[in-house]
Design an enzyme around this catalytic site. Structure first.
Site, PDB file in Angstrom:
ATOM      1  CD  GLU A  74      -1.873  -2.324   1.411  1.00 23.84           C
ATOM      2  OE1 GLU A  74      -0.770  -2.761   1.805  1.00 23.84           O
ATOM      3  OE2 GLU A  74      -2.811  -3.210   1.047  1.00 23.84           O
TER       4      GLU A  74
ATOM      5  CG  HIS B  96     -10.952  -6.694   7.302  1.00 28.26           C
ATOM      6  ND1 HIS B  96     -10.025  -7.236   8.130  1.00 28.26           N
ATOM      7  CD2 HIS B  96     -10.561  -7.028   5.748  1.00 28.26           C
ATOM      8  CE1 HIS B  96      -9.140  -7.778   7.086  1.00 28.26           C
ATOM      9  NE2 HIS B  96      -9.409  -7.570   6.091  1.00 28.26           N
TER      10      HIS B  96
END
Ligand SMILES: Cc1ncc(C[n+]2csc(CCOP(=O)(O)OP(=O)(O)O)c2C)c(N)n1
Ligand SMILES: Cc1ncc(C[n+]2csc(CCOP(=O)(O)OP(=O)(O)O)c2C)c(N)n1
Ligand SMILES: [Mg+2]
Ligand SMILES: [Mg+2]
Lengths: 341, 335, 341, 335
Positions: A60, A128
């Site tokens: 990322e 999440h």
């Protein structure tokens, strides 16, 4: 008119901008061959090829930096995070680089970069499920956009891609309106309203920083985004039957924030409730309360009520998750408090 | 390993080197040196804002690398970026004005020493978060590839930066996609107080390229032509679609880490030995040996470089201080 | 009594805890041999050795993770960031791991971890000047502590080390009260008050979450931290001469926040000004305004005034930096606004 | 490279292997397999919350590695962690209760499939942010060293995780300081849809250890004794102060990435070929061949494993659902 779901509307906006402008590229995990974990970039690799649609390794920070470098040198980069929870892996690139470069260069460098992905609590546990917009609303140099309907989503993603600043584009899993090929059940929520699904096929841009009054009302103003906007509308519907007229405002963009529209509404209703799925402390709801305090203090007949996620990592167990995230009944209680004084 | 390499003091072998190139290189190295020598003095004697990190003794890396690039090739720099800017033709006036936070500065007084930038020269930015420029330069390389521009992108960073995760992530993607990127480790043997051996399990930093199946080279960073040559090869490979290269240039940070930092953690003898390996003097000796220039010509060039830096200081003195609200214009870009 | 500067006081607290408890270790860049870029860990390597004081490579995410792993397995880790701006390189480890592990494990795992370092605008440009506490006040599972005096600093660092949760310990460069061996000029600021410099030599703990009323007053309440606390006190002194009695509260901890002390003061003065060096939007100042709105709305005779950094990356040029960061005169203007209505 | 390695189907060579060890390993592999087979069924047929990632076909890695550890050695796991927990003796009842978000679950219903943890077993956590467990396990190794406990710390992660910066940062520090850490790459050849060759410039992942001057090994991840042996060596080295080891175990993810993910990006023939290389059947065949057990004994063990998982499901059914306010007790630890 033709109807689309949120994921399809975002996809259409991206496709149309990529067709119109060769400088637009896409970077992210599984965005090409796989079409994106939530299908938003479905088939884009086939249409635009591997030089425009980059299937990245799980890096990322690295591919965010690549997006910045591309944005600094003539391209417009759209970076997808498979879940927005993972943007923290790239936080330095976003906060210290993308958001600061324009000012550090004395305005000579521009960073046309869109950072997008899904968020929201859907039974996945703490890593999440969180809502991250508060961190970026607090980051000067960033724009933060949150579509709650397919119509808004297409118009906002097009504006985000055309913008010369880094834009965080926040999507909500429960609003995608389609099953995730990544293995999820088709996610849904009873409060989701079938609104804004008529999506014109022609490209159109919705300016960043313009709120939308999703429902007009007289007695109290609710300001909410994403899934919370839908829950607010569901509540407004209920309360209508109970004789309470609720105005519901969707800021659509938190940075810039359309203070005028919010202030005008509060001046009319004199009562305000702010609702956000991110955690309360120093989050979006805090800023909305503070903004209303700054601009509308003397209009208020009751303290602004804030409804936000409990200040906790999101728990896995359904009953606990449900308690941590604002529900329709939590918004109702807040509205009643706002009306009670 | 880097800590124990023998220090070379011999003249740079200039035989057969292009004279114009040699003169340009020499001049740039002198400008970089003089710029920082003057800065040090100015920090002591004036109210210069902020801080600065000197690259005194490292000039051969910046100048050697950039001399192998075209004007439109791009670079990213670091907190220790003055020499990179000089090499990339950022005007000395703009740089000095920036140091003094003047509106006429290369970043309009918004960046300062750690963020000296000049887009018009392909200088994409000085990134003071260690390592953060590495993926950004890699993105510039990806962009060159997508745009088919034939440009290469170079990232300068220090020996300490190789331990940041972004070094790893960026080099993997660059090698995976054969991007036209060149990574320059300016190994000045210290990251503030930490030696390479104290911070890297494999002190042979060029060898880290093995993890990405990437070509690499280790060069004497005080031999400007060696740096130039290694970069030239990497540029050729990159333009030919052969992908990225990792180059480790061994040099030394003659001064403290920042401004007045005393660097007491370094053996005096080590510092002394490296002072005697001065890259500018090694080049001067080499040019004389090769008969490329005369002592008189060298003094002439030295005088010119000093004069240019002097002129930049005068210029900065005539510029306008940044105003209280200047920065408000640079928060958001008009689309 | 013996007087100490802030850096020396923090150091003494760390040293005393490391002597008292073998499980306390230190990790960070240049913290050993060099003694820390701002001297806070001076000589600790000599006293405690390389197994307790770890000079790390420049790998913020990595050594933060090491601190977490150590904290999970019987140690108490203190992690130094050379500047707090760099904590964003470790953001995933802090926000997704350290702050969430306790809840994700159902309370079975504890993370006794102190994350500390300097912040504040001192002419270094956008990447070395920002104030980051707002990001972590917004992070559930974290505690956020900010000492404004040497006395508070020693008592708070000792509590932070003994705490079983991740604690962000925010230090301000201008308050260290010593030159930086990293090459900085001795930093200082005219508004800094010589208060809380009497530091007892014996160890003592100040509970996290207890505000301190640094100055009592009747007319208006100012809530401020770190350097802003000093500027608020300087202003209070001035205004005393002008016949205005200002109460100044130092929360000392933003999470947990001592709402009682703040609410009691506002109930007394009916007017409040919040001051923070972090940027305004969705930052500390927003949360303080929202908290006062939640608890004291009916006590307020005027809107809470907020004074915070302008929503911009911090510019390098001195006049611009000064404009971006709250000054004594900015606080004065806010106090006058609070008093005017 | 991993993409093109030949797939071994031959029986595991059990000659001379300790019978008790074989039986334990076989039993654990069966429990892990059965646990996930039942989960799949339960997700289809019940209102099981959340999602799950199956390690069907990869059991030899988890069980082979953990079988070479002591009970007090520590491990970190991932989003695909069921087998790691089974191998580390986390009670099946606690695991199943956690899957159903019961108060009696190993994380009291707060974690779920992606965060199955049991501190009492040295299971430090399942970290679902890819790569994030790597530095945490490294910290556990540093802690073991500081405390002089003699423990080793193992980090399990996938082939996709090696491209995260924390992999790089953690391995460098572990090698630099010779920490008792072992890094296990569960190379199941895919990171969701991405093959190793599509995401790693150097698809030979074990070879990445070269950048840290770290010993490494590449083993057949479907040969549980090969995994066990490689781990045993690494453990010996770690306990003796020889520092960390990187082990790449080549295996295959028989099922989709998560729950019902179809994995249409994989050639059917490839999946078929790997199904025939099933690590449990290869072990069974090897045990028979070595005369360590009879078919009857094997069926007996299979029946026991199935019964234990059945019992766990029944147990979970008798447990209490997590309550609305349960989590409030776990936000802040009492000091
Ligand atoms: C991410 C990050 N960590 C730490 C620092 C503080 N810092 C500035 S320069 C420096 C040393 C860098 O060493 P190296 O990369 O070798 O570059 P050099 O200073 O030697 O040119 C450090 C630790 C920083 N700026 N950014
Ligand atoms: C930092 C981060 N990025 C992306 C994801 C989404 N994601 C979950 S698993 C996965 C693939 C991981 O591949 P690998 O490491 O090989 O493990 P495997 O799933 O094959 O066991 C991805 C991309 C994540 N959880 N964390
Ligand atoms: Mg260095
Ligand atoms: Mg994998």
């Amino acid at each position: 008119m033709r109807q689309l779901g949120l994921a399809a509307a975002i996809r259409e906006g991206i496709v149309q901008e990529m067709r119109a402008d060769d400088s637009v590229i896409l970077l992210g995990e599984d965005v090409g061959k796989f079409g994106g974990a939530f299908h938003v970039t479905h088939d884009l690799l086939d249409e635009f090829g591997a030089e425009r649609v980059w299937d990245t390794p799980i890096s990322e920070a690295g591919f965010t930096g690549l997006g910045i470098g591309a944005a600094l040198t003539g391209l417009r980069a759209i970076v997808e995070y498979q879940y927005l929870d993972f943007i923290f892996c790239a936080m330095d690139q976003v906060v210290n680089q993308a958001a600061k470069i324009h000012l550090m260069s004395g305005g000579r460098a521009k960073v046309p970069l869109v950072l997008r992905g899904p968020q929201g609590a859907t039974g996945r546990g703490a890593q999440h499920s969180q809502s991250i917009e508060g961190y970026f609303m607090h980051t000067p140099g960033m724009k933060v956009v949150l579509p709650s309907t397919p119509y808004d989503a297409k118009g906002l993603i097009i504006s985000a891609i055309r913008d010369d600043n880094p834009v965080l584009f926040v999507e909500h899993k429960l609003l995608y309106g389609a099953a995730s090929p990544g293995g999820g059940k088709a996610l849904s929520d009873s409060a989701i309203q079938a609104i804004g699904m008529d999506v014109p096929e022609a490209p159109y841009a919705i300016p960043l920083g313009e709120a939308d009054i999703k429902r007009e009302g007289e007695d109290v103003t609710i300001i909410a985004t994403l899934l919370m906007l839908h829950r607010a509308l569901a509540l407004a519907e209920q309360m209508q039957a109970e004789g309470v007229s609720v105005e519901v405002i969707d800021p659509r963009s938190l940075a810039p924030l359309d203070v005028e529209t919010i202030a005008a509404s509060v001046a009319k209703t004199n009562r305000a409730v702010v609702v956000s799925e991110d955690t309360a402390r120093a989050g979006v709801s805090a800023e909305l309360v503070a903004t209303i305090n700054d601009h509308c203090f003397y209009d208020l007949e009751a303290p602004v009520q804030r409804v936000a996620a409990v200040d906790a990592p999101i728990p896995f167990g359904p009953a606990s998750e449900r308690h941590a995230i604002p529900q329709v009944e939590d918004i109702r209680a807040a509205v009643l408090r706002a009306l009670s004084d | 390993m880097s800590a124990t390499l023998e220090i070379r003091r011999d003249p740079v072998d200039c035989a057969g080197a292009d004279r114009e190139l040699l003169l340009r290189i020499f001049r740039k190295m002198l400008e970089a040196r003089e710029f920082e020598e003057q800065l040090y003095y100015l920090f002591l004697t004036t109210a210069m804002p902020g801080t600065m990190h000197q690259a005194v003794g490292q000039e051969a890396v910046a100048v050697g690398v950039v001399s192998a690039l075209k004007a439109d090739d791009t670079i990213t720099s670091t907190h220790r970026g003055h020499a990179h800017c000089v090499a990339k033709d950022v005007p000395l006036n703009d740089m000095m004005a920036e140091m003094f936070a003047k509106r006429e500065g290369s970043c309009r007084g918004m960046g300062g020493s750690m963020h000296l930038t000049d887009f018009s020269k392909g200088m994409l930015g000085a990134f003071a978060i260690v390592g953060s420029g590495i993926p950004i330069a890699t993105g510039a390389a990806l962009s060159a590839r997508v745009r088919g521009s034939g440009q290469v992108a170079v990232s300068f960073f220090g020996d300490g930066a190789v331990n940041e995760g972004v070094f790893h992530e960026a080099l993997n993607m660059a090698a995976l996609w054969k991007l036209p990127a060149i990574y320059i480790i300016e190994n000045n043997q210290y990251a503030l107080s930490m030696t390479v051996a104290e911070s890297s399990a494999l002190p042979d930093l060029a060898a880290r390229a093995c993890a990405y199946d990437m070509p690499s080279a280790r060069v004497d960073g005080n031999d400007v032509l060696a740096v130039y040559e290694a970069t030239r090869e990497a540029v050729e490979r990159a333009r030919a679609g052969g992908g990225p290269t990792l180059i480790e240039a061994l040099t030394y940070r003659i001064r403290g880490h920042a401004r007045f930092e005393a660097a007491g953690y370094r053996p005096e003898a080590e510092v002394q030995a490296w002072k005697e390996a001065d890259p500018i003097e090694r080049l001067a000796a080499g040019m004389i040996a090769a008969g490329a220039v005369t002592e008189a010509q060298l003094s002439q060039i030295r005088a010119e470089a000093e004069a240019d830096v002097e002129a930049a200081i005068d210029y900065a003195g005539r510029c306008t201080d940044v105003g209280a609200e200047d920065y408000l214009a640079y928060i958001t870009a008009e689309t």
